[in-house]
Write a protein that holds these residues in place. Structure first.
Motif, PDB file in Angstrom:
ATOM      1  N   ARG A  45       0.826  -1.206   0.000  1.00 30.85           N
ATOM      2  CA  ARG A  45       0.000   0.000   0.000  1.00 30.85           C
ATOM      3  C   ARG A  45       0.862   1.258   0.000  1.00 30.85           C
ATOM      4  O   ARG A  45       0.525   2.248  -0.650  1.00 30.85           O
ATOM      5  N   LEU A  46       1.978   1.223   0.703  1.00 30.28           N
ATOM      6  CA  LEU A  46       2.895   2.358   0.722  1.00 30.28           C
ATOM      7  C   LEU A  46       3.548   2.554  -0.648  1.00 30.28           C
ATOM      8  O   LEU A  46       3.603   3.671  -1.172  1.00 30.28           O
ATOM      9  N   TYR A  47       4.030   1.470  -1.246  1.00 31.84           N
ATOM     10  CA  TYR A  47       4.632   1.549  -2.574  1.00 31.84           C
ATOM     11  C   TYR A  47       3.604   2.071  -3.591  1.00 31.84           C
ATOM     12  O   TYR A  47       3.921   2.903  -4.431  1.00 31.84           O
ATOM     13  N   THR A  48       2.377   1.552  -3.496  1.00 30.22           N
ATOM     14  CA  THR A  48       1.322   1.968  -4.417  1.00 30.22           C
ATOM     15  C   THR A  48       1.039   3.460  -4.268  1.00 30.22           C
ATOM     16  O   THR A  48       0.872   4.167  -5.270  1.00 30.22           O
ATOM     17  N   ALA A  49       1.000   3.949  -3.036  1.00 24.94           N
ATOM     18  CA  ALA A  49       0.703   5.368  -2.801  1.00 24.94           C
ATOM     19  C   ALA A  49       1.710   6.271  -3.499  1.00 24.94           C
ATOM     20  O   ALA A  49       1.329   7.258  -4.148  1.00 24.94           O
ATOM     21  N   ILE A  54       3.217   9.750  -8.279  1.00 20.50           N
ATOM     22  CA  ILE A  54       4.043  10.035  -9.455  1.00 20.50           C
ATOM     23  C   ILE A  54       3.167  10.069 -10.702  1.00 20.50           C
ATOM     24  O   ILE A  54       3.269  10.983 -11.529  1.00 20.50           O
ATOM     25  N   LEU A  55       2.281   9.096 -10.826  1.00 24.09           N
ATOM     26  CA  LEU A  55       1.367   9.041 -11.974  1.00 24.09           C
ATOM     27  C   LEU A  55       0.476  10.274 -12.039  1.00 24.09           C
ATOM     28  O   LEU A  55       0.199  10.794 -13.124  1.00 24.09           O
ATOM     29  N   GLU A  62       8.254  13.210  -0.171  1.00 22.68           N
ATOM     30  CA  GLU A  62       8.073  12.753   1.211  1.00 22.68           C
ATOM     31  C   GLU A  62       7.628  11.291   1.235  1.00 22.68           C
ATOM     32  O   GLU A  62       8.115  10.500   2.048  1.00 22.68           O
ATOM     33  N   SER A  63       6.738  10.919   0.338  1.00 25.40           N
ATOM     34  CA  SER A  63       6.284   9.531   0.244  1.00 25.40           C
ATOM     35  C   SER A  63       7.420   8.615  -0.181  1.00 25.40           C
ATOM     36  O   SER A  63       7.582   7.515   0.352  1.00 25.40           O
ATOM     37  N   LEU A  64       8.220   9.071  -1.133  1.00 28.50           N
ATOM     38  CA  LEU A  64       9.352   8.278  -1.599  1.00 28.50           C
ATOM     39  C   LEU A  64      10.371   8.089  -0.482  1.00 28.50           C
ATOM     40  O   LEU A  64      10.935   6.998  -0.325  1.00 28.50           O
ATOM     41  N   ASP A  65      10.577   9.123   0.315  1.00 28.77           N
ATOM     42  CA  ASP A  65      11.487   9.001   1.457  1.00 28.77           C
ATOM     43  C   ASP A  65      10.982   7.934   2.438  1.00 28.77           C
ATOM     44  O   ASP A  65      11.780   7.163   2.977  1.00 28.77           O
ATOM     45  N   ARG A  66       9.670   7.888   2.660  1.00 28.93           N
ATOM     46  CA  ARG A  66       9.099   6.854   3.539  1.00 28.93           C
ATOM     47  C   ARG A  66       9.320   5.458   2.953  1.00 28.93           C
ATOM     48  O   ARG A  66       9.632   4.515   3.676  1.00 28.93           O
ATOM     49  N   VAL A  67       9.144   5.340   1.652  1.00 32.71           N
ATOM     50  CA  VAL A  67       9.357   4.050   0.987  1.00 32.71           C
ATOM     51  C   VAL A  67      10.803   3.608   1.163  1.00 32.71           C
ATOM     52  O   VAL A  67      11.076   2.457   1.525  1.00 32.71           O
ATOM     53  N   VAL A  68      11.734   4.508   0.918  1.00 31.76           N
ATOM     54  CA  VAL A  68      13.161   4.171   1.028  1.00 31.76           C
ATOM     55  C   VAL A  68      13.503   3.774   2.464  1.00 31.76           C
ATOM     56  O   VAL A  68      14.188   2.772   2.689  1.00 31.76           O
ATOM     57  N   GLN A 116      10.759   4.417 -11.728  1.00 32.28           N
ATOM     58  CA  GLN A 116      11.373   5.524 -10.998  1.00 32.28           C
ATOM     59  C   GLN A 116      11.572   5.154  -9.524  1.00 32.28           C
ATOM     60  O   GLN A 116      12.635   5.404  -8.957  1.00 32.28           O
ATOM     61  N   VAL A 117      10.567   4.529  -8.921  1.00 31.85           N
ATOM     62  CA  VAL A 117      10.678   4.110  -7.521  1.00 31.85           C
ATOM     63  C   VAL A 117      11.716   2.993  -7.396  1.00 31.85           C
ATOM     64  O   VAL A 117      12.568   3.015  -6.502  1.00 31.85           O
TER      65      VAL A 117
END
Length: 144
Positions: A45-49, A54-55, A62-68, A116-117
């Motif tokens: 769900r986090l990756y999807t968000a 991006i889409l 900020e979301s990408l930082d959480r994913v990383v 990209q992710v």
């Protein structure tokens, strides 16, 4: 942060009443939950968000930082004793799964956003992923 539906075997999809995803909660569960399925689901769900942001050409850093951060915690979490759970938790959702979350399906845009992710994660954890791969390969070879 509650981790609900623990040890549940049937597929259940919960949606917050507000409709909004709390990414901080998902990141926490994806990094710390002791239930393997809930950890995987929170990560998905986090990756999807972030991919959907991006889409949608929304701010996503900020979301990408959480994913990383979540990816790194899971990759390096020594309390996970089942590497299959770790592996599933680290895999980004597939393009077909992502297409279920959009109104208009643009396969090229989905592929590029996912890529990209994936590239960001790969750049950040290149050496750690290589070490994990080598350790797992050595363990498999030792098992014969």
């Amino acid at each position: 942060i509650p981790s609900i539906i623990r040890n549940f075997s049937a597929p259940v999809k919960l949606v917050p009443a507000s409709g909004d995803v709390n990414e901080a909660d998902l990141a926490f569960l994806a990094s710390h939950d002791t239930d393997g399925f809930n950890r995987w689901d929170s990560a998905q769900r986090l990756y999807t968000a972030v991919i959907l942001k991006i889409l949608g050409k929304e701010p996503f850093q900020e979301s990408l930082d959480r994913v990383v951060e979540s990816f790194g915690r899971t990759l390096n979490d020594e309390t996970i004793n089942d590497d299959s759970i770790r592996a599933y938790t680290l895999i980004l959702p597939g393009e077909s799964t992502l297409s279920e979350s959009v109104q208009v399906i643009d396969p090229s845009a989905i592929r590029e956003a996912r890529k990209q992710v994936k590239k960001t994660i790969a750049r950040e954890f290149k050496s750690e992923i290589a070490v994990a791969y080598d350790q797992l390969t050595a363990a498999m070879e030792a098992d014969g």
